[in-house]
Design a protein around this motif. Sequence first.
Motif, PDB file in Angstrom:
ATOM      1  N   UNK A  15       0.832  -1.208   0.000  1.00 52.61           N
ATOM      2  CA  UNK A  15       0.000   0.000   0.000  1.00 52.61           C
ATOM      3  C   UNK A  15       0.864   1.255   0.000  1.00 52.61           C
ATOM      4  N   UNK A  16       1.936   1.241   0.801  1.00 54.46           N
ATOM      5  CA  UNK A  16       2.824   2.403   0.839  1.00 54.46           C
ATOM      6  C   UNK A  16       3.498   2.617  -0.515  1.00 54.46           C
ATOM      7  N   UNK A  17       3.886   1.521  -1.161  1.00 55.07           N
ATOM      8  CA  UNK A  17       4.516   1.626  -2.479  1.00 55.07           C
ATOM      9  C   UNK A  17       3.529   2.192  -3.500  1.00 55.07           C
ATOM     10  N   UNK A  18       2.268   1.789  -3.403  1.00 51.77           N
ATOM     11  CA  UNK A  18       1.246   2.326  -4.306  1.00 51.77           C
ATOM     12  C   UNK A  18       1.089   3.825  -4.075  1.00 51.77           C
ATOM     13  N   UNK A  19       1.030   4.232  -2.803  1.00 58.96           N
ATOM     14  CA  UNK A  19       0.914   5.665  -2.500  1.00 58.96           C
ATOM     15  C   UNK A  19       2.103   6.438  -3.055  1.00 58.96           C
ATOM     16  N   UNK A  20       3.296   5.863  -2.905  1.00 59.65           N
ATOM     17  CA  UNK A  20       4.502   6.531  -3.383  1.00 59.65           C
ATOM     18  C   UNK A  20       4.463   6.729  -4.888  1.00 59.65           C
ATOM     19  N   UNK A  21       4.100   5.668  -5.616  1.00 56.78           N
ATOM     20  CA  UNK A  21       4.069   5.758  -7.074  1.00 56.78           C
ATOM     21  C   UNK A  21       2.892   6.591  -7.575  1.00 56.78           C
ATOM     22  N   UNK A  22       1.815   6.640  -6.798  1.00 56.61           N
ATOM     23  CA  UNK A  22       0.662   7.452  -7.183  1.00 56.61           C
ATOM     24  C   UNK A  22       0.990   8.935  -7.042  1.00 56.61           C
ATOM     25  N   UNK A  23       1.809   9.272  -6.058  1.00 57.29           N
ATOM     26  CA  UNK A  23       2.219  10.651  -5.855  1.00 57.29           C
ATOM     27  C   UNK A  23       1.043  11.558  -5.548  1.00 57.29           C
ATOM     28  N   UNK A  24       0.992  12.698  -6.214  1.00 59.95           N
ATOM     29  CA  UNK A  24      -0.062  13.682  -5.957  1.00 59.95           C
ATOM     30  C   UNK A  24      -1.363  13.352  -6.678  1.00 59.95           C
ATOM     31  N   UNK A  25      -1.348  12.330  -7.495  1.00 61.93           N
ATOM     32  CA  UNK A  25      -2.557  11.963  -8.229  1.00 61.93           C
ATOM     33  C   UNK A  25      -3.529  11.254  -7.293  1.00 61.93           C
ATOM     34  N   UNK A  26      -4.810  11.411  -7.522  1.00 59.05           N
ATOM     35  CA  UNK A  26      -5.831  10.931  -6.592  1.00 59.05           C
ATOM     36  C   UNK A  26      -6.076   9.436  -6.740  1.00 59.05           C
ATOM     37  N   UNK A  27      -6.740   8.880  -5.719  1.00 62.03           N
ATOM     38  CA  UNK A  27      -7.145   7.478  -5.784  1.00 62.03           C
ATOM     39  C   UNK A  27      -8.153   7.277  -6.903  1.00 62.03           C
TER      40      UNK A  27
END
Length: 227
Positions: A15-27
């Motif tokens: 989950x943390x890796x997904x957040x990192x790669x998502x960056x400022x873009x929304x869910x």
Amino acid sequence: MTQPSWSTETTQRIAQAIRTHRGARSAQWLSDMTEKVGYRVARSRISDLETGRRNRIDVTELIVIAAALNVAPVLLIYPDIPAGSVEVLPGLEGTSWGALKWFEGVYASPLHSREDSADFELENNRNQHLADLRTEEDLFGAWSEEVLEFDRTVNEYNRQKEDPSFTSNPVLERLVDQASKALRDTRTQLEDHRKRMLERGHQPLGREGLEDTYGFLDTPEEEEKWR
């Protein structure tokens, strides 16, 4: 670490890796991107995963989220590749690099070192086969590039020859010769490498996966030589 704790921490790491790669873009953006990939993961499921309300992630979700983020799935599972440590299995600490090699099939199991494994010979043979396939892919890539360069050089030479005032172009003729030699050399390397693979009992890339430019490979005459 207990099994439930290990499972939860693994999911949290992903989950943390997904957040990192998502960056400022929304869910929501990520959810929309998964739909473009062909399998929508709902925004709520992504949010619940990232906030810890979900402690599981489906393999299918992992694959499409990785594709949507334009990242290899294994980099979401082991984001600290190459140097970071990770609990590969409950109670089994290892390196992210070693975990990656297990995922790639280089190691048969993460439970023991290769030297202590009763299957060491099998693992070593598997490693060699994987290395052979990588070398073969590199040679295919080199061949493809050299075919393009040869065609480009020959086409330019032929274009110049159509000019009534053309006499000769030693520089271009030398380039044609060099491109032709490079093709012959790479073809020989490729044929020799595939022959060595077969001699070791390693199956080369399937003939059905080869492009027309590799039609000289695996002909009945060539296969007869290898028997």
